[in-house]
Design a protein around this motif. Structure first.
Motif, short mmCIF file in Angstrom:
data_model
loop_
_atom_site.label_atom_id
_atom_site.label_comp_id
_atom_site.label_asym_id
_atom_site.label_seq_id
_atom_site.Cartn_x
_atom_site.Cartn_y
_atom_site.Cartn_z
N LEU A 1 -8.90 10.98 -8.57
CA LEU A 1 -8.28 12.29 -8.76
C LEU A 1 -6.90 12.29 -8.12
N SER A 2 -5.91 12.79 -8.84
CA SER A 2 -4.54 12.79 -8.33
C SER A 2 -3.81 14.07 -8.74
N LEU A 3 -2.95 14.56 -7.84
CA LEU A 3 -2.09 15.70 -8.14
C LEU A 3 -0.85 15.15 -8.84
N GLU A 4 -0.99 14.90 -10.12
CA GLU A 4 0.08 14.29 -10.92
C GLU A 4 0.11 14.97 -12.28
N PHE B 1 7.73 13.00 -3.63
CA PHE B 1 7.05 11.70 -3.47
C PHE B 1 6.34 11.31 -4.75
N GLU B 2 5.78 12.29 -5.48
CA GLU B 2 5.09 11.98 -6.74
C GLU B 2 6.06 11.39 -7.75
N ARG B 3 7.24 11.99 -7.87
CA ARG B 3 8.23 11.47 -8.82
C ARG B 3 8.79 10.12 -8.35
N VAL C 1 -2.24 6.49 -0.91
CA VAL C 1 -1.65 5.98 -2.14
C VAL C 1 -2.55 4.86 -2.65
N GLN C 2 -3.12 5.07 -3.81
CA GLN C 2 -4.15 4.18 -4.36
C GLN C 2 -3.55 3.20 -5.36
N ILE D 1 -0.93 5.36 -7.35
CA ILE D 1 -1.20 6.76 -7.60
C ILE D 1 -1.45 7.48 -6.27
N LYS D 2 -0.83 8.63 -6.09
CA LYS D 2 -1.04 9.40 -4.86
C LYS D 2 -2.29 10.26 -5.01
#
Length: 237
Positions: A174-177, A106-108, A146-147, A140-141
């Motif tokens: 803050l995001s796990l990216e 989902f991030e990609r 999802v922001q 951004i997740k």
């Protein structure tokens, strides 16, 4: 927000379902049609408005690349989805928006969507230079949602291990990216100056002794980034 009408085509149903689920939970996207048949998708595209096509390469009857060639004059953004990296070059020769390697996270997926939105924003500016375009933004997740983040509000982005922190005037996001993914989804008004920092050039206050100051924060310029920073900012050695 302008909704992007999306079509998913893949001869494997689990892949269709996964991308369909991603589309449904992403703001600004609408799942208009999904199919395991490229021929069915071609018929649908001929009769309906489609903004974004997620397309597998290896399919019976009609391959993904054959479909891309057929619709090349249609105003449709194409994201290739495949398990085979060797198709990447051919895909970009046909001006596809992005290339997603399976299994797609989902991030990609969000990186690809942001690339498409930046493309759309850029094309609107070029077509109507006398108008003020809508503020560009990315999705951004974060941990719980999802922001939507306006690009103009980003001061700088800080890499913190497996996380990033987006610094804005109203607080931190803050995001796990990964920093590499962030760098790829941002326009040229953003510059990576260090393995842990990307800055919004419009937000730079001044440069002093090898550091870039943004909102009173002194950010280091990495040794391997110095030449790139000088060139991008038009600085003399």
């Amino acid at each position: 927000m302008n909704m992007l009408k999306c079509v998913v085509v893949d001869d494997e149903f689990p892949a269709v379902k996964l991308l369909g689920d991603y589309i449904v939970k992403t703001p600004g996207l609408e799942l208009s049609f999904k199919s395991t048949s490229a021929m069915e998708a071609l018929e649908y595209i001929g009769q309906h408005q489609v903004d974004l096509l997620f397309l597998d390469i290896q399919m019976p009857e009609l391959t993904g690349m054959e479909l891309v060639k057929i619709i090349k004059h249609a105003p449709i953004h194409v994201i290739i989805t495949t398990a085979y990296t060797e198709y990447a070059i051919e895909g970009y020769e046909h001006d596809v928006a992005d290339y997603l390697l399976k299994p797609v996270t989902f991030e990609r997926f969000l990186v690809s969507i942001n690339k498409v939105r930046l493309r759309i924003s850029a094309s609107r500016v070029s077509l109507a230079p006398d108008r003020n375009p809508s503020p560009a933004y990315i999705f951004i997740k974060t941990e719980y949602r999802v922001q939507k983040v306006l690009l103009a509000s980003i001061q700088y982005i800080e890499g913190l291990g497996d996380y990033i922190t987006i610094h804005t005037p109203t607080g931190k996001i803050l995001s796990l990216e990964r920093m590499k993914n962030m760098e790829g989804m941002l326009p040229s008004s953003f510059l990576r100056i260090h393995k842990s920092y990307i800055v919004n050039i419009d937000q730079i206050d001044f440069i002093e002794k090898g550091r870039i100051i943004v909102n009173k924060e002194y950010l280091p310029v990495g040794e391997s980034f110095k030449d790139k920073v000088r060139l991008h900012l038009g600085l003399k050695n």
